[in-house]
Design an enzyme around this catalytic site. Structure first.
Site, PDB file in Angstrom:
ATOM      1  CD  GLU A 112       3.241   1.117  -1.926  1.00 37.25           C
ATOM      2  OE1 GLU A 112       2.376   0.421  -2.509  1.00 37.25           O
ATOM      3  OE2 GLU A 112       4.440   1.127  -2.262  1.00 37.25           O
TER       4      GLU A 112
ATOM      5  CD  GLU B 276       7.074   2.418  -5.018  1.00 39.78           C
ATOM      6  OE1 GLU B 276       7.317   2.200  -3.818  1.00 39.78           O
ATOM      7  OE2 GLU B 276       6.616   3.487  -5.438  1.00 39.78           O
TER       8      GLU B 276
HETATM    9  C1  LIG Z   1       8.298  10.085   2.761  1.00 43.41           C
HETATM   10  C2  LIG Z   1       8.713   8.645   2.698  1.00 43.41           C
HETATM   11  C3  LIG Z   1       8.592   8.150   1.307  1.00 43.41           C
HETATM   12  C4  LIG Z   1       8.794   6.704   1.291  1.00 43.41           C
HETATM   13  C5  LIG Z   1       8.191   6.130   0.048  1.00 43.41           C
HETATM   14  C6  LIG Z   1       7.956   4.727   0.303  1.00 43.41           C
HETATM   15  C7  LIG Z   1       6.993   4.118  -0.674  1.00 43.41           C
HETATM   16  C8  LIG Z   1       6.801   2.713  -0.287  1.00 43.41           C
HETATM   17  C9  LIG Z   1       5.962   2.406   0.705  1.00 43.41           C
HETATM   18  C10 LIG Z   1       5.829   1.011   1.130  1.00 43.41           C
HETATM   19  O1  LIG Z   1       6.460   0.095   0.667  1.00 43.41           O
HETATM   20  S1  LIG Z   1       4.735   0.745   2.365  1.00 43.41           S
HETATM   21  C11 LIG Z   1       4.845  -0.995   2.654  1.00 43.41           C
HETATM   22  C12 LIG Z   1       4.181  -1.762   1.582  1.00 43.41           C
HETATM   23  N1  LIG Z   1       4.212  -3.169   1.920  1.00 43.41           N
HETATM   24  C13 LIG Z   1       3.212  -3.788   2.490  1.00 43.41           C
HETATM   25  O2  LIG Z   1       2.177  -3.242   2.730  1.00 43.41           O
HETATM   26  C14 LIG Z   1       3.420  -5.226   2.831  1.00 43.41           C
HETATM   27  C15 LIG Z   1       3.058  -5.466   4.258  1.00 43.41           C
HETATM   28  N2  LIG Z   1       3.299  -6.834   4.646  1.00 43.41           N
HETATM   29  C16 LIG Z   1       2.478  -7.843   4.302  1.00 43.41           C
HETATM   30  O3  LIG Z   1       1.513  -7.708   3.609  1.00 43.41           O
HETATM   31  C17 LIG Z   1       2.808  -9.179   4.878  1.00 43.41           C
HETATM   32  O4  LIG Z   1       3.568  -8.992   6.019  1.00 43.41           O
HETATM   33  C18 LIG Z   1       3.587 -10.096   3.889  1.00 43.41           C
HETATM   34  C19 LIG Z   1       4.829  -9.404   3.371  1.00 43.41           C
HETATM   35  C20 LIG Z   1       2.682 -10.510   2.737  1.00 43.41           C
HETATM   36  C21 LIG Z   1       4.047 -11.363   4.672  1.00 43.41           C
HETATM   37  O5  LIG Z   1       2.907 -11.971   5.259  1.00 43.41           O
HETATM   38  P1  LIG Z   1       3.091 -13.128   6.350  1.00 43.41           P
HETATM   39  O6  LIG Z   1       1.723 -13.548   6.743  1.00 43.41           O
HETATM   40  O7  LIG Z   1       4.009 -14.137   5.865  1.00 43.41           O
HETATM   41  O8  LIG Z   1       3.817 -12.447   7.581  1.00 43.41           O
HETATM   42  P2  LIG Z   1       3.304 -11.300   8.547  1.00 43.41           P
HETATM   43  O9  LIG Z   1       2.921 -11.920   9.843  1.00 43.41           O
HETATM   44  O10 LIG Z   1       2.343 -10.433   7.894  1.00 43.41           O
HETATM   45  O11 LIG Z   1       4.640 -10.447   8.749  1.00 43.41           O
HETATM   46  C22 LIG Z   1       5.767 -10.976   9.425  1.00 43.41           C
HETATM   47  C23 LIG Z   1       6.371  -9.870  10.265  1.00 43.41           C
HETATM   48  O12 LIG Z   1       6.887  -8.874   9.398  1.00 43.41           O
HETATM   49  C24 LIG Z   1       6.338  -7.601   9.722  1.00 43.41           C
HETATM   50  N3  LIG Z   1       6.233  -6.843   8.464  1.00 43.41           N
HETATM   51  C25 LIG Z   1       5.711  -7.246   7.322  1.00 43.41           C
HETATM   52  N4  LIG Z   1       5.842  -6.317   6.379  1.00 43.41           N
HETATM   53  C26 LIG Z   1       6.476  -5.282   6.959  1.00 43.41           C
HETATM   54  C27 LIG Z   1       6.903  -4.009   6.486  1.00 43.41           C
HETATM   55  N5  LIG Z   1       6.707  -3.621   5.210  1.00 43.41           N
HETATM   56  N6  LIG Z   1       7.499  -3.195   7.351  1.00 43.41           N
HETATM   57  C28 LIG Z   1       7.718  -3.563   8.633  1.00 43.41           C
HETATM   58  N7  LIG Z   1       7.337  -4.772   9.138  1.00 43.41           N
HETATM   59  C29 LIG Z   1       6.730  -5.613   8.294  1.00 43.41           C
HETATM   60  C30 LIG Z   1       4.997  -7.920  10.327  1.00 43.41           C
HETATM   61  O13 LIG Z   1       4.550  -6.872  11.132  1.00 43.41           O
HETATM   62  C31 LIG Z   1       5.332  -9.168  11.132  1.00 43.41           C
HETATM   63  O14 LIG Z   1       6.010  -8.774  12.285  1.00 43.41           O
HETATM   64  P3  LIG Z   1       5.302  -8.811  13.683  1.00 43.41           P
HETATM   65  O15 LIG Z   1       4.250  -7.753  13.632  1.00 43.41           O
HETATM   66  O16 LIG Z   1       4.720 -10.189  13.815  1.00 43.41           O
HETATM   67  O17 LIG Z   1       6.356  -8.511  14.661  1.00 43.41           O
END
Ligand SMILES: CCCCCCC/C=C/C(=O)SCCNC(=O)CCNC(=O)[C@H](O)C(C)(C)COP(=O)(O)OP(=O)(O)OC[C@H]1O[C@@H](n2cnc3c(N)ncnc32)[C@H](O)[C@@H]1OP(=O)(O)O
Length: 719
Positions: A123, A103
């Site tokens: 999402e 976004e």
């Molecule tokens: C009223 C409020 C309005 C707000 C509007 C907001 C609209 C937007 C919403 C969003 O953006 S929701 C989030 C959308 N994003 C995702 O779903 C992506 C999620 N992440 C992944 O798919 C994967 O992590 C990755 C980015 C593809 C990377 O994969 P990889 O295998 O390389 O690493 P991981 O082991 O998965 O992740 C590493 C580490 O990072 C943490 N993490 C990943 N993404 C997020 C995140 N978006 N937020 C917080 N933390 C995240 C993940 O948990 C890992 O940490 P640990 O759990 O190992 O400590």
């Protein structure tokens, strides 16, 4: 959280710095707001490039922040202000641009992606929708049908596909940031109005209603009871039918309905649970992050039945050379044909070439002397498995790891017949092994940390969600299945039908109810196990009162079904009837109805009306109750492990989080009270007796699931 540099004397380079994925935490949003203000107000700056540190653009909003009160600058107005600015902004996308990350890229006036980048709006998989303008801007950029598909599935696309769809303007093999800076310099003199997506009109297909209807029906069929994809359809409808200013309001309203829902909480819990499950700890103190796994280049699979074939495919397709062993030439040849066919179909689907050169088939265990690891996948028979392990111990070099694909037998008993018990572990795959994502890595009391690290890492390499579990009959998944299916059969005695119970479980969200699942798996397997353990068959002591075995209540209905040669789908008859052997279309069978009526008549059971609530509570609370016992026994280290196992191995609906999360959502006090109630009514059913850990957690005030570990930390772990 956002670094500011001036490059090429006139381009402001803003770098998001929130490792590991540069998620849009409140500090990052604050950093973007500050650096954008600086760039827009500095007369030297003619253009802006936004990128992410460590080769990752942005993984979206910080999911952890969703659990608390919203702090820092809200994302939506921040993004709107970037788009409205009068200097060109270019997104340099490396690694990922997901969710809020995409976004953010969509409000930039241009997007340059590295060839290896992945983009998407996932999402929906977290129970949400892209509520920072994504549902309104993406349809304006790529049209309704393509946007609808991406937003409702959450699918990630490659940068090549993103280019084809029109999401990005250029794909590069070089440093995306440097390319974006050059691009920005060229964009300076160009008008921006056509680059502001919110100002564009949506290319609306003539058959919009039919398209939305078709997608809605597809979602209702595939994701029964799941709210987020339907809300996504509504938001995209708004993009198609309303001006941006109204569409964005609709997007926010829909997000508000999802944001605090139980489904969003469960799906976000599931996201983290999957990652938590990979972080194992052994009683020795060894952990996932301090034990180096061995590199596996070659492996052997023993037995080319359904499981062995799937395991061979899973290994070969990630580049591991595989020697597959069968005991008989005919079985080996048919196994060879099947494995080759499976690999070829898989490679075709993935658009790669099949790694057939990695496969070797043999009748001799002697050929395994040099492999790095063996996975035994012979028939589930302890004596046979022991013979294989003894033989392996003789032929394999002393450093070869020996793993058993057992679904519940004692891994330590197998280790005990080898010359290297520390190198033995269980690797419990789920059928079909090349499709199902779950792997239980079973840690025996003598398995070394390196053995477990290697099995876990091999699972990950094969694309599995691997969970380390302790060694006990049935491990985690199959041990918990027993109380669950026992309750279902007791409910049959009391008046329910298989189709009634399955419908309730499927409406709850299970991919299949317990009886349909048993028909698919084959009823004869459990029958054989019950015969071997003296619960049914000629070895049963005739002095046993009917419907009691080994001092407990026992329901013989499943045995009676098997005695009629009804083994499930494969015989065309089981709990249901099918059009033919191997058929999948389950229909209620009047013969089962008759069998139940006769049975109830014989034992004087007056059938009663069983409610949906009772079915859910008895089946699912008994399931979770066993989960608490497993935690207490140290067979699983944390509730997340159990939930991941049930989601990936047993079709537990992800939007309910798993049996342990579900229990926490219902409320532990309520679960305890209902179990006490049912146990009072059925005192001879030990599975209904509330587990000590459940009682302890309730006595401690029912802490949230993330805190349970603190209450079980004194338990002796078998992991
Ligand atoms: C009223 C409020 C309005 C707000 C509007 C907001 C609209 C937007 C919403 C969003 O953006 S929701 C989030 C959308 N994003 C995702 O779903 C992506 C999620 N992440 C992944 O798919 C994967 O992590 C990755 C980015 C593809 C990377 O994969 P990889 O295998 O390389 O690493 P991981 O082991 O998965 O992740 C590493 C580490 O990072 C943490 N993490 C990943 N993404 C997020 C995140 N978006 N937020 C917080 N933390 C995240 C993940 O948990 C890992 O940490 P640990 O759990 O190992 O400590």
């Amino acid at each position: 959280m956002a670094r500011y540099e001036l490059v090429k004397r006139s381009v402001a380079l803003i770098t998001l710095t929130n490792p590991p994925v540069n998620s849009l935490s409140s500090a990052v949003r604050h950093g973007i707001a500050k650096t954008m203000d600086r760039a827009l107000s500095d007369p030297k700056v003619t253009a802006v490039v936004i990128c992410g540190e460590n080769g990752r653009f942005c993984g979206g909003a910080d999911i952890r922040e969703f659990a608390g009160p919203l702090r820092g600058p809200p994302l939506l107005p921040l993004l709107d202000s970037i788009e409205a600015g009068d200097k060109p902004v270019v997104a340099a996308i490396e690694g990922v641009a997901l969710g809020g990350g995409l976004e953010l890229a969509l409000v930039c006036h241009y997007r340059i992606a590295h060839s290896k980048a992945r983009l998407g709006l996932p999402e929906v998989t977290l129970g949400l929708l892209p509520a920072a303008g994504g549902t309104q801007r993406l349809p304006r950029l790529i049209g309704i049908p393509a946007a609808l598909e991406l937003i409702t599935t959450g699918r990630h696309v490659s940068s090549q596909e993103a280019l084809k769809l029109g999401i990005v303007d250029q794909v590069t093999e070089h440093n995306a940031c440097e390319v974006a800076v050059e691009f920005a310099l060229r964009a300076v003199a160009k008008p921006l109005s056509s680059r502001r997506l919110s100002a564009l009109t949506v290319p609306c297909p003539p058959d919009l209603d039919a398209l939305l209807e078709a997608v809605t029906m597809q979602i209702q069929k595939k994701a029964r009871g799941v709210m987020a994809p339907l809300a996504c359809v509504q938001a995209v409808r708004a993009a198609a039918t309303m001006p941006y200013s109204q569409g964005i309001k609709r997007e926010s309203e829909l997000m508000a309905t999802l944001f605090n829902s139980g489904q969003a909480r469960a799906l976000q819990y599931s996201f983290f649970a999957e990652r938590t499950a990979g972080k194992w700890t052994l009683p020795s103190g060894a952990q996932w992050n301090d034990t180096k796994p061995r590199e596996i280049r070659s492996a052997a699979v023993i037995g080319l039945g359904t499981m062995g074939r799937g395991i061979a495919v899973s290994l070969a397709r990630v580049g591991i050379s595989v020697i597959a062993v069968e005991s008989d030439r005919k079985l080996m040849e048919s196994g060879r044909q099947m494995v080759i066919g499976m690999l070829e179909r898989d490679a075709k689907r993935r658009g790669v070439s099949a790694s057939l050169n990695l496969l070797k088939f043999t009748l001799s265990l002697q050929d395994l002397k040099d492999v790095d690891l063996v996975i035994e996948a012979v028939f589930e028979d302890m004596a046979l498995k022991k013979r294989v392990f003894q033989e392996l111990s003789k032929v394999c070099r002393p450093t070869t790891l020996l793993c058993s694909n057992t679904s519940g037998l004692d891994v330590d008993a197998l280790a005990g017949v080898t010359d290297r018990p520390q190198l033995v572990s269980g690797m419990h795959f789920f059928s079909p092994a090349h499709v199902m994502k779950l792997l239980e890595v079973v840690c025996g009391p003598r398995s070394s940390s390196e053995t477990i690290a290697t099995a876990m890492s091999l699972g990950k390499r094969m694309g599995k969600v691997s969970v380390a579990v302790g060694n006990c009959p049935g491990f985690v998944g199959n041990r918990m299945l027993k109380p669950y299916s026992d309750q279902a059969t007791f409910l049959l005695e009391e008046g329910a039908t298989p189709e009634q119970i399955d419908k309730v479980l499927e409406d709850f969200g299970f991919a299949m109810g317990v009886f349909r699942m048993s028909d698919l798996a084959g009823l004869d397997v459990g029958w054989r196990v019950r015969k071997e353990s003296g619960l049914t068959g000629p070895d049963v002591d005739p002095k046993n009162p009917p419907r009691r075995r080994q001092g407990r209540k026992y329901c013989p209905i499943p045995d009676m079904v098997c005695e009629q040669g009804r083994f499930g789908q494969k015989t065309g008859r089981g709990w249901y009837m099918y059009d033919k052997p191997g058929g999948t279309n389950a229909k209620p069978d009047p013969l089962i109805q008759n069998l139940l009526e006769t049975y109830r008549g014989r034992y004087g059971i007056k059938p009663r009306n069983i409610t949906e609530q009772e079915i859910i509570e008895r089946c699912l609370f008994a399931l979770a109750n066993e989960g608490f016992r497993i935690l207490k026994d140290g067979i699983a280290a944390q509730p997340e492990d159990i939930d991941v196992i049930y989601q990936f191995g047993y079709g537990f609906p992800r939007h309910r989080g798993g049996p342990m999360f579900y229990a926490s959502m219902v409320g532990l006090e309520r679960v305890l009270e209902r179990l006490e109630h049912y146990h009072q009514a059925h005192p001879d059913v030990s599975h209904l007796e509330p587990s000590p850990l459940l009682k302890k957690l309730v006595a401690c005030g029912s802490p949230p699931i993330q805190k349970w570990r603190e209450h079980i930390k004194t338990i002796h772990s078998h992991l």
